[in-house]
Design a protein around this motif. Structure first.
Motif, short mmCIF file in Angstrom:
data_model
loop_
_atom_site.label_atom_id
_atom_site.label_comp_id
_atom_site.label_asym_id
_atom_site.label_seq_id
_atom_site.Cartn_x
_atom_site.Cartn_y
_atom_site.Cartn_z
N ALA B 67 0.73 0.04 -14.94
CA ALA B 67 -0.67 -0.26 -14.67
C ALA B 67 -1.28 -0.93 -15.88
O ALA B 67 -0.90 -0.65 -17.02
CB ALA B 67 -1.43 1.02 -14.33
N GLU B 68 -2.21 -1.82 -15.61
CA GLU B 68 -2.91 -2.53 -16.67
C GLU B 68 -4.38 -2.62 -16.34
O GLU B 68 -4.78 -2.58 -15.17
CB GLU B 68 -2.37 -3.96 -16.82
N ARG B 69 -5.16 -2.79 -17.37
CA ARG B 69 -6.59 -3.02 -17.18
C ARG B 69 -7.06 -3.98 -18.29
O ARG B 69 -7.75 -3.58 -19.22
CB ARG B 69 -7.39 -1.73 -17.23
N PRO B 70 -6.68 -5.23 -18.14
CA PRO B 70 -7.04 -6.21 -19.17
C PRO B 70 -8.56 -6.36 -19.25
O PRO B 70 -9.24 -6.39 -18.22
CB PRO B 70 -6.37 -7.50 -18.69
N LYS B 71 -9.06 -6.40 -20.47
CA LYS B 71 -10.49 -6.63 -20.70
C LYS B 71 -11.37 -5.50 -20.14
O LYS B 71 -12.59 -5.65 -20.05
CB LYS B 71 -10.95 -7.97 -20.12
N GLY B 72 -10.75 -4.42 -19.76
CA GLY B 72 -11.54 -3.28 -19.33
C GLY B 72 -12.31 -3.47 -18.05
O GLY B 72 -13.26 -2.73 -17.78
N SER B 73 -11.88 -4.43 -17.22
CA SER B 73 -12.60 -4.64 -15.96
C SER B 73 -11.70 -4.20 -14.80
O SER B 73 -11.50 -3.01 -14.62
CB SER B 73 -13.02 -6.09 -15.83
N PHE B 74 -11.13 -5.15 -14.05
CA PHE B 74 -10.27 -4.78 -12.93
C PHE B 74 -8.96 -4.21 -13.46
O PHE B 74 -8.62 -4.35 -14.65
CB PHE B 74 -10.00 -6.00 -12.04
N SER B 75 -8.24 -3.55 -12.57
CA SER B 75 -6.94 -2.97 -12.93
C SER B 75 -5.91 -3.38 -11.88
O SER B 75 -6.24 -3.62 -10.73
CB SER B 75 -7.03 -1.45 -13.00
N THR B 76 -4.66 -3.45 -12.32
CA THR B 76 -3.55 -3.67 -11.39
C THR B 76 -2.53 -2.55 -11.54
O THR B 76 -2.33 -2.02 -12.64
CB THR B 76 -2.85 -5.02 -11.65
N LEU B 77 -1.94 -2.20 -10.42
CA LEU B 77 -0.85 -1.23 -10.39
C LEU B 77 0.35 -1.93 -9.77
O LEU B 77 0.27 -2.42 -8.65
CB LEU B 77 -1.24 0.00 -9.56
N GLU B 78 1.43 -2.01 -10.53
CA GLU B 78 2.64 -2.67 -10.04
C GLU B 78 3.73 -1.64 -9.83
O GLU B 78 3.93 -0.76 -10.68
CB GLU B 78 3.13 -3.74 -11.01
N ILE B 79 4.44 -1.76 -8.72
CA ILE B 79 5.61 -0.94 -8.47
C ILE B 79 6.81 -1.88 -8.38
O ILE B 79 6.82 -2.80 -7.55
CB ILE B 79 5.49 -0.13 -7.17
N GLN B 80 7.76 -1.67 -9.23
CA GLN B 80 8.97 -2.49 -9.20
C GLN B 80 10.07 -1.78 -8.41
O GLN B 80 10.14 -0.54 -8.39
CB GLN B 80 9.45 -2.75 -10.63
N ARG B 81 10.91 -2.59 -7.76
CA ARG B 81 12.07 -2.05 -7.03
C ARG B 81 11.62 -0.90 -6.13
O ARG B 81 12.09 0.24 -6.26
CB ARG B 81 13.14 -1.60 -8.00
N THR B 82 10.73 -1.19 -5.21
CA THR B 82 10.15 -0.15 -4.38
C THR B 82 11.20 0.65 -3.63
O THR B 82 12.26 0.13 -3.25
CB THR B 82 9.15 -0.74 -3.37
N GLU B 83 10.88 1.91 -3.42
CA GLU B 83 11.72 2.84 -2.67
C GLU B 83 10.91 3.37 -1.50
O GLU B 83 9.67 3.36 -1.54
CB GLU B 83 12.17 3.99 -3.58
N GLN B 84 11.60 3.89 -0.49
CA GLN B 84 10.89 4.40 0.68
C GLN B 84 9.95 5.54 0.30
O GLN B 84 8.89 5.70 0.91
CB GLN B 84 11.88 4.83 1.76
N GLY B 85 10.32 6.29 -0.70
CA GLY B 85 9.46 7.39 -1.17
C GLY B 85 8.17 6.93 -1.81
O GLY B 85 7.28 7.75 -2.08
N ASP B 86 8.04 5.64 -2.07
CA ASP B 86 6.79 5.12 -2.63
C ASP B 86 5.73 4.90 -1.55
O ASP B 86 4.56 4.63 -1.87
CB ASP B 86 7.03 3.79 -3.35
N SER B 87 6.12 5.00 -0.29
CA SER B 87 5.17 4.82 0.80
C SER B 87 4.06 5.86 0.70
O SER B 87 4.34 7.07 0.69
CB SER B 87 5.88 4.94 2.15
#
Lengths: 113, 116
Positions: B67-87
Motif C-alpha cells: 500500500a502507498e499514499r504518495p503526498k498524503g492524499s489518495f492511497s493505492t492497495l496492490e495485490i500481486q500474484r492474487t490467490e483465491q483466498g484474496d477474494s
C-alpha cells in the motif's frame, strides 16, 4: 489481543418491536466503543459511539451504554422500523496513535412490516 | 464533503494476476486505513497511514500486498500474484488525527474482489 463478540444472528422483528443486540469486548487498555451500520447496498456508517465508562451514545433512536464492569456495549431501540433493516457491527478502538478498529462479526436485522 | 471514494467498485481477476485499488479519502483527513471484509465477518484491519507515512501493517498483510499514499492524499492497495483466498471486500476509511479518544472513521463503499 483485542476482540469483540456479538450475539449470533440473524434477527427478525416486527415493526415497532423492541430491539437489543448484545456486544461484549476484550481489550488491553481503555477503548472507545462504536456501533456501525451497513444498509443494503451501502457502505459502513457510524451509528453511535461512547468513549468512557457510563457514557451513552445515541442516534436515530438507537442507544448504547458503555459498561466497563461487564465489558459490554449493547445496542437498543425502543421501536424498530422497516428502514432499520441492515447489518450492525460493534467495534472498538484502543487509545493511542493508531486507533484502528476491531470489529465483531456483525448481525443482520430484518424488520417486517 | 464528497465522502470517501473507492475505485473500482468491483474487480474480477484470474489467479496469479496483479490488481490495484484506489482510495480517495475525505480531503481534510490525514489518517487513512485499509480493511478487508469476507462474507459473514466484520472488517479486519490491514494497514494505516498518517499523511504519507505507513505506520502499521497487520500480520494479515502478506508480502504480496503493498500500500502507498504518495503526498498524503489518495492511497493505492496492490495485490500481486492474487490467490483465491484474496477474494473479499476491501474497505478504505479515513479520519482526522486528534488527541481525543473515539475519533470516527468514515468508510468508502469498498472494492469487491473476486479471484477466479
Amino acid at each position: 489481543g483485542d476482540s469483540v463478540t456479538q450475539m449470533e444472528g440473524p434477527v427478525t422483528l416486527s415493526e415497532e418491536a423492541f430491539l437489543t443486540i448484545n456486544c461484549t469486548y476484550t481489550a488491553t487498555g481503555y477503548p472507545s466503543l462504536f456501533w456501525y451500520v451497513q444498509y443494503p447496498g451501502e457502505g459502513l456508517q457510524l451509528l453511535l459511539k461512547a468513549t468512557k465508562a457510563d457514557d451513552k451514545g445515541s442516534n436515530k433512536g438507537f442507544e448504547a451504554t458503555y459498561r466497563k464492569e461487564t465489558t459490554s456495549f449493547h445496542l437498543e431501540k425502543g421501536s424498530v422500523q422497516v428502514s432499520d433493516s441492515a447489518v450492525y457491527f460493534c467495534a472498538l478502538s484502543e487509545s493511542g496513535a493508531n486507533s484502528k478498529l476491531t470489529f465483531g462479526k456483525g448481525i443482520t436485522l430484518s424488520v417486517r412490516p | 464533503d464528497t465522502g470517501v471514494s473507492q475505485n473500482p467498485r468491483h474487480k474480477i481477476t484470474k489467479r496469479g494476476q496483479n490488481v490495484t485499488f484506489r482510495c480517495d479519502p475525505i480531503s481534510e483527513h490525514n489518517r487513512l486505513y485499509w480493511y478487508r471484509q469476507t462474507l459473514g465477518q466484520g472488517p479486519e484491519f490491514l494497514t494505516y497511514f498518517q499523511n504519507e507515512a505507513q505506520l502499521e501493517k497487520s500480520r494479515l498483510l502478506s508480502d504480496r500486498f503493498s500500500a502507498e499514499r504518495p503526498k498524503g492524499s489518495f492511497s493505492t492497495l496492490e495485490i500481486q500474484r492474487t490467490e483465491q483466498g484474496d477474494s473479499a471486500m476491501y474497505l478504505c476509511a479515513s479520519s482526522l488525527s486528534s488527541g481525543l479518544a473515539g475519533v470516527a472513521q468514515y468508510f468508502g463503499p469498498g472494492t469487491r474482489l473476486l479471484v477466479l
